[in-house]
Design a protein around this motif. Structure first.
Motif, PDB file in Angstrom:
ATOM      1  N   GLY A  38     -36.692  -0.747  11.091  1.00 11.25           N
ATOM      2  CA  GLY A  38     -35.590  -0.145  11.829  1.00 11.25           C
ATOM      3  C   GLY A  38     -34.256  -0.401  11.171  1.00 11.25           C
ATOM      4  N   PRO A  39     -33.599  -1.517  11.497  1.00  9.02           N
ATOM      5  CA  PRO A  39     -32.237  -1.781  10.986  1.00  9.02           C
ATOM      6  C   PRO A  39     -32.133  -1.995   9.484  1.00  9.02           C
ATOM      7  CG  PRO A  39     -32.671  -3.067  12.961  1.00  9.02           C
ATOM      8  CD  PRO A  39     -33.979  -2.467  12.551  1.00  9.02           C
ATOM      9  N   ASN A  40     -33.254  -2.052   8.768  1.00  7.66           N
ATOM     10  CA  ASN A  40     -33.166  -2.173   7.303  1.00  7.66           C
ATOM     11  C   ASN A  40     -33.567  -0.893   6.585  1.00  7.66           C
ATOM     12  OD1 ASN A  40     -32.341  -5.001   6.594  1.00  7.66           O
ATOM     13  ND2 ASN A  40     -34.031  -5.484   7.955  1.00  7.66           N
ATOM     14  N   LEU A  41     -34.656  -0.265   7.013  1.00  2.89           N
ATOM     15  CA  LEU A  41     -35.083   0.966   6.354  1.00  2.89           C
ATOM     16  C   LEU A  41     -34.268   2.172   6.823  1.00  2.89           C
ATOM     17  CD1 LEU A  41     -37.035   2.414   4.460  1.00  2.89           C
ATOM     18  CD2 LEU A  41     -38.630   2.633   6.386  1.00  2.89           C
ATOM     19  N   ALA A  42     -34.009   2.259   8.127  1.00  5.96           N
ATOM     20  CA  ALA A  42     -33.279   3.420   8.654  1.00  5.96           C
ATOM     21  C   ALA A  42     -31.878   3.579   8.057  1.00  5.96           C
ATOM     22  CB  ALA A  42     -33.208   3.342  10.178  1.00  5.96           C
ATOM     23  N   PRO A  43     -31.102   2.492   7.843  1.00  4.80           N
ATOM     24  CA  PRO A  43     -29.790   2.680   7.219  1.00  4.80           C
ATOM     25  C   PRO A  43     -29.846   3.312   5.833  1.00  4.80           C
ATOM     26  CG  PRO A  43     -29.878   0.554   8.294  1.00  4.80           C
ATOM     27  CD  PRO A  43     -31.266   1.117   8.349  1.00  4.80           C
ATOM     28  N   VAL A  44     -30.955   3.128   5.142  1.00  8.17           N
ATOM     29  CA  VAL A  44     -31.118   3.794   3.846  1.00  8.17           C
ATOM     30  C   VAL A  44     -31.140   5.310   4.044  1.00  8.17           C
ATOM     31  CG1 VAL A  44     -32.668   4.132   1.894  1.00  8.17           C
ATOM     32  CG2 VAL A  44     -32.322   1.829   2.826  1.00  8.17           C
ATOM     33  N   ILE A  45     -31.958   5.753   5.016  1.00  7.42           N
ATOM     34  CA  ILE A  45     -32.062   7.184   5.302  1.00  7.42           C
ATOM     35  C   ILE A  45     -30.730   7.704   5.838  1.00  7.42           C
ATOM     36  CG2 ILE A  45     -33.333   8.930   6.599  1.00  7.42           C
ATOM     37  CD1 ILE A  45     -35.629   6.876   6.815  1.00  7.42           C
ATOM     38  N   ASN A  46     -30.127   6.937   6.740  1.00  8.81           N
ATOM     39  CA  ASN A  46     -28.832   7.335   7.304  1.00  8.81           C
ATOM     40  C   ASN A  46     -27.783   7.523   6.215  1.00  8.81           C
ATOM     41  OD1 ASN A  46     -30.026   7.008   9.825  1.00  8.81           O
ATOM     42  ND2 ASN A  46     -29.218   4.945  10.095  1.00  8.81           N
ATOM     43  N   ALA A  47     -27.755   6.580   5.276  1.00  5.82           N
ATOM     44  CA  ALA A  47     -26.753   6.635   4.208  1.00  5.82           C
ATOM     45  C   ALA A  47     -26.957   7.862   3.332  1.00  5.82           C
ATOM     46  CB  ALA A  47     -26.805   5.360   3.373  1.00  5.82           C
ATOM     47  N   VAL A  48     -28.213   8.146   2.985  1.00  9.22           N
ATOM     48  CA  VAL A  48     -28.479   9.311   2.132  1.00  9.22           C
ATOM     49  C   VAL A  48     -28.018  10.596   2.817  1.00  9.22           C
ATOM     50  CG1 VAL A  48     -30.316  10.708   1.110  1.00  9.22           C
ATOM     51  CG2 VAL A  48     -30.377   8.224   0.879  1.00  9.22           C
ATOM     52  N   LEU A  49     -28.307  10.724   4.110  1.00  8.97           N
ATOM     53  CA  LEU A  49     -27.968  11.956   4.818  1.00  8.97           C
ATOM     54  C   LEU A  49     -26.482  12.035   5.160  1.00  8.97           C
ATOM     55  CD1 LEU A  49     -31.037  12.050   7.240  1.00  8.97           C
ATOM     56  CD2 LEU A  49     -30.649  13.530   5.267  1.00  8.97           C
ATOM     57  N   PHE A  50     -25.965  11.027   5.852  1.00 14.81           N
ATOM     58  CA  PHE A  50     -24.590  11.090   6.347  1.00 14.81           C
ATOM     59  C   PHE A  50     -23.580  10.967   5.208  1.00 14.81           C
ATOM     60  CE2 PHE A  50     -21.189   9.169   9.303  1.00 14.81           C
ATOM     61  CZ  PHE A  50     -20.727  10.426   9.639  1.00 14.81           C
ATOM     62  N   ALA A  51     -23.835  10.061   4.268  1.00 17.86           N
ATOM     63  CA  ALA A  51     -22.912   9.909   3.147  1.00 17.86           C
ATOM     64  C   ALA A  51     -22.870  11.175   2.298  1.00 17.86           C
ATOM     65  CB  ALA A  51     -23.297   8.707   2.295  1.00 17.86           C
ATOM     66  N   THR A  52     -24.009  11.831   2.136  1.00 17.17           N
ATOM     67  CA  THR A  52     -24.023  13.091   1.380  1.00 17.17           C
ATOM     68  C   THR A  52     -23.176  14.153   2.074  1.00 17.17           C
ATOM     69  OG1 THR A  52     -26.229  12.634   0.476  1.00 17.17           O
ATOM     70  CG2 THR A  52     -25.490  14.924   0.467  1.00 17.17           C
ATOM     71  N   LEU A  53     -23.328  14.248   3.402  1.00 19.75           N
ATOM     72  CA  LEU A  53     -22.534  15.208   4.160  1.00 19.75           C
ATOM     73  C   LEU A  53     -21.034  14.915   4.035  1.00 19.75           C
ATOM     74  CD1 LEU A  53     -24.743  15.436   7.371  1.00 19.75           C
ATOM     75  CD2 LEU A  53     -24.251  17.325   5.797  1.00 19.75           C
ATOM     76  N   LEU A  54     -20.673  13.645   4.166  1.00 13.81           N
ATOM     77  CA  LEU A  54     -19.255  13.283   4.085  1.00 13.81           C
ATOM     78  C   LEU A  54     -18.710  13.482   2.675  1.00 13.81           C
ATOM     79  CD1 LEU A  54     -19.109  10.046   6.282  1.00 13.81           C
ATOM     80  CD2 LEU A  54     -18.444  12.375   6.894  1.00 13.81           C
ATOM     81  N   TYR A  55     -19.520  13.224   1.676  1.00 11.50           N
ATOM     82  CA  TYR A  55     -19.073  13.402   0.291  1.00 11.50           C
ATOM     83  C   TYR A  55     -18.813  14.875  -0.010  1.00 11.50           C
ATOM     84  CZ  TYR A  55     -18.949  13.064  -4.803  1.00 11.50           C
ATOM     85  OH  TYR A  55     -18.568  13.150  -6.117  1.00 11.50           O
ATOM     86  N   ARG A  56     -19.703  15.728   0.460  1.00 12.26           N
ATOM     87  CA  ARG A  56     -19.557  17.161   0.177  1.00 12.26           C
ATOM     88  C   ARG A  56     -18.403  17.786   0.950  1.00 12.26           C
ATOM     89  NH1 ARG A  56     -25.903  19.230   0.338  1.00 12.26           N
ATOM     90  NH2 ARG A  56     -26.562  18.287  -1.634  1.00 12.26           N
ATOM     91  N   THR A  57     -18.196  17.331   2.158  1.00 13.51           N
ATOM     92  CA  THR A  57     -17.157  17.929   3.002  1.00 13.51           C
ATOM     93  C   THR A  57     -15.779  17.325   2.754  1.00 13.51           C
ATOM     94  OG1 THR A  57     -17.678  16.327   4.757  1.00 13.51           O
ATOM     95  CG2 THR A  57     -18.785  18.465   4.851  1.00 13.51           C
ATOM     96  N   ARG A  58     -15.721  16.148   2.133  1.00 13.66           N
ATOM     97  CA  ARG A  58     -14.453  15.434   1.915  1.00 13.66           C
ATOM     98  C   ARG A  58     -13.740  15.119   3.231  1.00 13.66           C
ATOM     99  NH1 ARG A  58     -12.585  15.951  -3.543  1.00 13.66           N
ATOM    100  NH2 ARG A  58     -13.903  17.342  -4.774  1.00 13.66           N
ATOM    101  N   LEU A  59     -14.508  14.884   4.271  1.00 15.04           N
ATOM    102  CA  LEU A  59     -13.913  14.554   5.565  1.00 15.04           C
ATOM    103  C   LEU A  59     -13.291  13.166   5.571  1.00 15.04           C
ATOM    104  CD1 LEU A  59     -16.697  15.969   7.928  1.00 15.04           C
ATOM    105  CD2 LEU A  59     -14.392  16.902   7.585  1.00 15.04           C
ATOM    106  N   VAL A  60     -13.767  12.294   4.693  1.00 17.38           N
ATOM    107  CA  VAL A  60     -13.209  10.953   4.528  1.00 17.38           C
ATOM    108  C   VAL A  60     -12.991  10.739   3.035  1.00 17.38           C
ATOM    109  CG1 VAL A  60     -14.409  10.092   6.577  1.00 17.38           C
ATOM    110  CG2 VAL A  60     -15.480   9.836   4.330  1.00 17.38           C
ATOM    111  N   PRO A  61     -12.206   9.731   2.631  1.00 16.14           N
ATOM    112  CA  PRO A  61     -12.048   9.458   1.195  1.00 16.14           C
ATOM    113  C   PRO A  61     -13.408   9.275   0.524  1.00 16.14           C
ATOM    114  CG  PRO A  61     -10.468   8.189   2.454  1.00 16.14           C
ATOM    115  CD  PRO A  61     -11.369   8.841   3.466  1.00 16.14           C
TER     116      PRO A  61
END
Length: 258
Positions: free
Chosen positions: A170-193
């Protein structure tokens, strides 16, 4: 006959002007602010509740092999379980709150982020139920001795071991998946630095490797191999939570109109 078109023209112009004004007003308002703030607050709640649970409240049942037959600190452990429950619900909230914004970039990835958070919450709750089971057995059967005590210890150890695996999955494997998905979205949209999602993308493989190694028995949880990935994923999630809470999203074409 020639006067009819000339009379219709001002009306058409007026209508067009009204529509333009409406569009500008909608685009000028920051419709994403509440979504960003809600997601950021949920992120910070997951931090506060999960850290407090692991660092203090759950330590008696996790660190004492004889907890189930000993005096125990049931109230403290139950509070820790409740805090993990808050953590699980806030994790779901952090993804649901931001979904209306990031789905405009990639709906499949945005839905995947919500699903990943739900998976994480479900696994965390399995661990919560396991520890509550230990507390219930200690209350009902903690005074037994002899073979009964030995059987109780074995069962208690099994439930704690189950919780340890839920912590890995849970708290160790899921953050990996979360980071790949959410960080990719934020990187592409430039919603945050962009440095913020870049930390998440860099942390994902660094945390995945020791997680899988621990599951396979090649290392132990908390060993030196956990340091880089654990630290970077911590900074990434804290940074995105703080930024969304206090700054919101940066203006982009994606957020121009609702």
């Amino acid at each position: 006959m020639d006067t009819v078109p000339s009379m219709a023209t001002p009306a058409a112009t007026t209508t067009g002007t009204a529509r333009t004004t409406t569009t500008v007003r909608t685009g000028g308002s920051d419709w994403t602010r509440n979504y960003a703030r809600a997601s950021g607050i949920f992120y910070l709640i997951t931090f506060a509740s999960s850290i407090a649970a692991v660092v203090y409240f759950l330590k008696p049942v996790l660190d004492d092999p004889g907890y189930v037959v000993g005096p125990g600190q049931d109230t403290r452990v139950i509070i820790g379980c409740l805090m993990d429950t808050v953590n699980a619900l806030a994790a779901i909230g952090s993804a649901v709150a931001v979904y209306p914004v990031v789905k405009r970039q990639n709906q499949a990835m945005a839905l995947g982020f919500v699903t990943s958070r739900m998976y994480e919450a479900a696994v965390v709750m399995i661990g919560v139920v396991s520890l509550l089971g230990v507390v219930a057995m200690r209350r009902d059967l903690g005074g037994v001795a002899g073979p009964e005590a030995s059987a109780l210890l074995t069962t208690g150890h099994g439930l704690v071991a189950m919780r340890d695996y839920t912590f890995l999955l849970g708290p160790n494997l899921a953050p990996v998946i979360n980071a790949v998905l959410f960080a990719t979205l934020l990187y592409r949209t430039r919603l945050v630095p962009r440095v913020i999602p870049l930390m998440g993308l860099a942390a994902a493989p660094l945390l995945l490797a020791p997680t899988l190694a621990t599951i396979l028995g090649l290392t132990e949880h908390g060993s030196i191999w956990w340091g880089p990935g654990g630290a970077l994923i911590f900074v990434w999630e804290l940074s995105v939570g703080l930024y969304m809470t206090f700054k919101g999203f940066k203006p982009t074409p994606l957020t121009a109109t609702q």
